[in-house]
Scaffold this active site. Structure first.
Site, PDB file in Angstrom:
ATOM      1  N   GLY A   1       0.828  -1.214   0.000  1.00 11.68           N
ATOM      2  CA  GLY A   1       0.000   0.000   0.000  1.00 11.68           C
ATOM      3  C   GLY A   1       0.851   1.246   0.000  1.00 11.68           C
ATOM      4  O   GLY A   1       0.601   2.196   0.736  1.00 11.68           O
TER       5      GLY A   1
ATOM      6  N   SER B   1       1.466   3.406  -2.572  1.00 15.54           N
ATOM      7  CA  SER B   1       1.282   4.435  -3.612  1.00 15.54           C
ATOM      8  C   SER B   1       0.727   5.749  -3.084  1.00 15.54           C
ATOM      9  O   SER B   1       0.931   6.797  -3.681  1.00 15.54           O
ATOM     10  CB  SER B   1       0.364   3.906  -4.715  1.00 15.54           C
ATOM     11  OG  SER B   1      -0.830   3.393  -4.159  1.00 15.54           O
TER      12      SER B   1
ATOM     13  N   TYR C   1     -13.330  -2.510  10.803  1.00 11.83           N
ATOM     14  CA  TYR C   1     -11.978  -1.946  10.741  1.00 11.83           C
ATOM     15  C   TYR C   1     -11.243  -2.172  12.068  1.00 11.83           C
ATOM     16  O   TYR C   1     -10.086  -2.613  12.092  1.00 11.83           O
ATOM     17  CB  TYR C   1     -12.103  -0.457  10.426  1.00 11.83           C
ATOM     18  CG  TYR C   1     -10.807   0.290  10.270  1.00 11.83           C
ATOM     19  CD1 TYR C   1     -10.025   0.146   9.130  1.00 11.83           C
ATOM     20  CD2 TYR C   1     -10.372   1.173  11.261  1.00 11.83           C
ATOM     21  CE1 TYR C   1      -8.842   0.865   8.982  1.00 11.83           C
ATOM     22  CE2 TYR C   1      -9.197   1.887  11.116  1.00 11.83           C
ATOM     23  CZ  TYR C   1      -8.427   1.736   9.975  1.00 11.83           C
ATOM     24  OH  TYR C   1      -7.263   2.444   9.834  1.00 11.83           O
TER      25      TYR C   1
ATOM     26  N   ILE D   1      -4.653  10.847  10.604  1.00  7.13           N
ATOM     27  CA  ILE D   1      -3.532  11.305   9.769  1.00  7.13           C
ATOM     28  C   ILE D   1      -4.099  11.830   8.447  1.00  7.13           C
ATOM     29  O   ILE D   1      -5.032  11.235   7.879  1.00  7.13           O
ATOM     30  CB  ILE D   1      -2.550  10.128   9.492  1.00  7.13           C
ATOM     31  CG1 ILE D   1      -2.144   9.417  10.801  1.00  7.13           C
ATOM     32  CG2 ILE D   1      -1.326  10.634   8.734  1.00  7.13           C
ATOM     33  CD1 ILE D   1      -1.390  10.242  11.810  1.00  7.13           C
TER      34      ILE D   1
HETATM   35  P1  NDP Z   1      -4.913   5.596   1.877  1.00  7.20           P
HETATM   36  O1  NDP Z   1      -6.338   5.258   1.591  1.00  7.20           O
HETATM   37  O2  NDP Z   1      -4.465   7.005   1.732  1.00  7.20           O
HETATM   38  O3  NDP Z   1      -3.950   4.664   0.983  1.00  7.20           O
HETATM   39  C1  NDP Z   1      -4.154   3.297   0.996  1.00  7.20           C
HETATM   40  C2  NDP Z   1      -3.044   2.621   0.248  1.00  7.20           C
HETATM   41  O4  NDP Z   1      -3.241   1.195   0.342  1.00  7.20           O
HETATM   42  C3  NDP Z   1      -3.015   2.961  -1.238  1.00  7.20           C
HETATM   43  O5  NDP Z   1      -1.683   2.944  -1.671  1.00  7.20           O
HETATM   44  C4  NDP Z   1      -3.803   1.794  -1.849  1.00  7.20           C
HETATM   45  O6  NDP Z   1      -3.473   1.507  -3.213  1.00  7.20           O
HETATM   46  C5  NDP Z   1      -3.332   0.647  -0.969  1.00  7.20           C
HETATM   47  N1  NDP Z   1      -4.266  -0.480  -0.947  1.00  7.20           N
HETATM   48  C6  NDP Z   1      -5.563  -0.503  -0.561  1.00  7.20           C
HETATM   49  N2  NDP Z   1      -6.070  -1.741  -0.701  1.00  7.20           N
HETATM   50  C7  NDP Z   1      -5.068  -2.514  -1.175  1.00  7.20           C
HETATM   51  C8  NDP Z   1      -4.968  -3.878  -1.548  1.00  7.20           C
HETATM   52  N3  NDP Z   1      -6.011  -4.713  -1.456  1.00  7.20           N
HETATM   53  N4  NDP Z   1      -3.778  -4.339  -2.006  1.00  7.20           N
HETATM   54  C9  NDP Z   1      -2.709  -3.504  -2.128  1.00  7.20           C
HETATM   55  N5  NDP Z   1      -2.744  -2.204  -1.798  1.00  7.20           N
HETATM   56  C10 NDP Z   1      -3.909  -1.715  -1.334  1.00  7.20           C
HETATM   57  O7  NDP Z   1      -4.653   5.048   3.357  1.00  7.20           O
HETATM   58  P2  NDP Z   1      -3.744   5.673   4.529  1.00  7.20           P
HETATM   59  O8  NDP Z   1      -2.433   6.015   3.998  1.00  7.20           O
HETATM   60  O9  NDP Z   1      -4.538   6.686   5.231  1.00  7.20           O
HETATM   61  O10 NDP Z   1      -3.614   4.414   5.508  1.00  7.20           O
HETATM   62  C11 NDP Z   1      -2.456   3.576   5.493  1.00  7.20           C
HETATM   63  C12 NDP Z   1      -2.569   2.591   6.627  1.00  7.20           C
HETATM   64  O11 NDP Z   1      -2.617   3.298   7.865  1.00  7.20           O
HETATM   65  C13 NDP Z   1      -3.826   1.748   6.562  1.00  7.20           C
HETATM   66  O12 NDP Z   1      -3.549   0.457   6.988  1.00  7.20           O
HETATM   67  C14 NDP Z   1      -4.754   2.450   7.531  1.00  7.20           C
HETATM   68  O13 NDP Z   1      -5.701   1.568   8.049  1.00  7.20           O
HETATM   69  C15 NDP Z   1      -3.774   2.932   8.571  1.00  7.20           C
HETATM   70  N6  NDP Z   1      -4.263   4.065   9.330  1.00  7.20           N
HETATM   71  C16 NDP Z   1      -4.572   5.268   8.722  1.00  7.20           C
HETATM   72  C17 NDP Z   1      -5.048   6.309   9.493  1.00  7.20           C
HETATM   73  C18 NDP Z   1      -5.367   7.637   8.908  1.00  7.20           C
HETATM   74  O14 NDP Z   1      -5.876   8.500   9.670  1.00  7.20           O
HETATM   75  N7  NDP Z   1      -5.114   7.909   7.657  1.00  7.20           N
HETATM   76  C19 NDP Z   1      -5.262   6.172  10.938  1.00  7.20           C
HETATM   77  C20 NDP Z   1      -4.906   4.891  11.463  1.00  7.20           C
HETATM   78  C21 NDP Z   1      -4.436   3.883  10.685  1.00  7.20           C
HETATM   79  P3  NDP Z   1      -4.216   2.295  -4.454  1.00  7.20           P
HETATM   80  O15 NDP Z   1      -3.572   3.652  -4.530  1.00  7.20           O
HETATM   81  O16 NDP Z   1      -3.924   1.478  -5.664  1.00  7.20           O
HETATM   82  O17 NDP Z   1      -5.662   2.364  -4.112  1.00  7.20           O
END
Ligand code: NDP
Length: 242
Positions: free
Chosen positions: A7, A9, A150, A183
């Site tokens: 993940g 990107s 989640y 975040i």
């Molecule tokens: P984003 O939605 O901004 O980005 C998600 C990323 O995960 C993208 O790169 C996406 O790829 C990739 N992704 C999603 N599903 C898949 C899959 N099935 N296989 C491979 N790649 C996948 O998420 P965040 O950066 O906000 O979150 C990152 C992590 O941090 C997550 O695990 C989230 O649960 C955790 N988190 C985030 C918080 C927040 O406030 N943002 C708070 C707490 C935890 P693509 O671009 O192709 O869609």
């Protein structure tokens, strides 16, 4: 060091890729569908002078992850650090939550971590060295209304990682959890504004966290500076636990 980031990107994963490349590491990251974002990032990260590869790979699919992992080790060499950041939300009160929303979240967030860590732990254990960091969430530690699926996936990651740390510690492999609060990424952008504002009122520091701040912590945890740290959960939430 060769680092694998799921993940990578967008959002937090993207910042982790950039930070690890800046630290001088080769980085292999995967994404699910957003090829444009992935290609742009691969170019940007490679400006730090290290090798960076971007692969489309659905972490919910065990075969996909095995192929990605094998290809990475063939192209770059043995993986020293694995960071799982791929994650999704499908928020809804439990009584209205369709089975598909439950399954998709558990498959991506928890099965995804299992798939990546299984491949990484196997390879690292053989070489008696490696560091794993799994992204959980404050929702997994404290719970959050409207996020039963989640929170279950993120709490699962904590039990999983603590077990992995005990299993793999004797083989020189460390495993830790980073549990962020709010975040500033697309994921938070999808939240209804009223819900976001209400949750922000409970953040002591009064602002969203930045993805780079999470990446700093991950950079430390995969480094030798964290050589005696394993099986731990690091919360990073500006004092906001919902
Ligand atoms: P984003 O939605 O901004 O980005 C998600 C990323 O995960 C993208 O790169 C996406 O790829 C990739 N992704 C999603 N599903 C898949 C899959 N099935 N296989 C491979 N790649 C996948 O998420 P965040 O950066 O906000 O979150 C990152 C992590 O941090 C997550 O695990 C989230 O649960 C955790 N988190 C985030 C918080 C927040 O406030 N943002 C708070 C707490 C935890 P693509 O671009 O192709 O869609």
């Amino acid at each position: 060091m060769i680092a694998l980031v799921s993940g990578g990107s967008r959002g937090i994963g993207r910042s982790i890729v950039l930070r690890l490349a800046r630290d001088g590491h080769d980085v292999a990251f995967c994404y699910r569908s957003n090829e444009d974002a992935a290609e742009r990032l691969a170019k940007e990260a490679a400006e730090h002078g290290t090798r960076v590869t971007a692969t489309r790979c659905d972490v919910a699919d065990g075969d996909d992850v095995r192929d990605w992992f094998t290809r990475t080790e063939r192209e770059l060499g043995p993986v020293d650090a694995a960071v799982t950041s791929a994650g999704i939300t499908r928020d809804r009160p439990l009584v209205l939550m369709p089975e598909d929303d439950w399954n998709q979240v558990l498959r991506t967030n928890l099965d995804g971590v299992y798939h990546v860590c299984r491949a990484a732990a196997f390879s690292m254990s053989k070489r008696k060295s490696g560091a794993i960091v799994n992204l959980s969430s404050v929702a997994g530690v404290y719970g959050n209304a409207g996020q039963a699926n989640y929170a279950a996936s993120k709490a699962g990651i904590i039990g999983f990682t603590k077990s992995l740390a005990k299993e793999c510690g004797p083989r020189g492999v460390r495993a830790n959890v980073v549990a962020p609060g709010l975040i500033e990424t697309d994921m938070v952008g999808e939240m209804p504004e009223a819900v976001l504002q209400k949750q922000l009122k409970n953040v002591a520091l009064g602002r969203l966290g930045r993805p780079e701040e999470v990446a700093d912590l991950v950079s430390f945890l995969v480094s030798e500076r964290a050589a005696y740290i394993t099986g731990s959960v690091f919360e990073i939430h500006g004092g906001g636990t919902f």
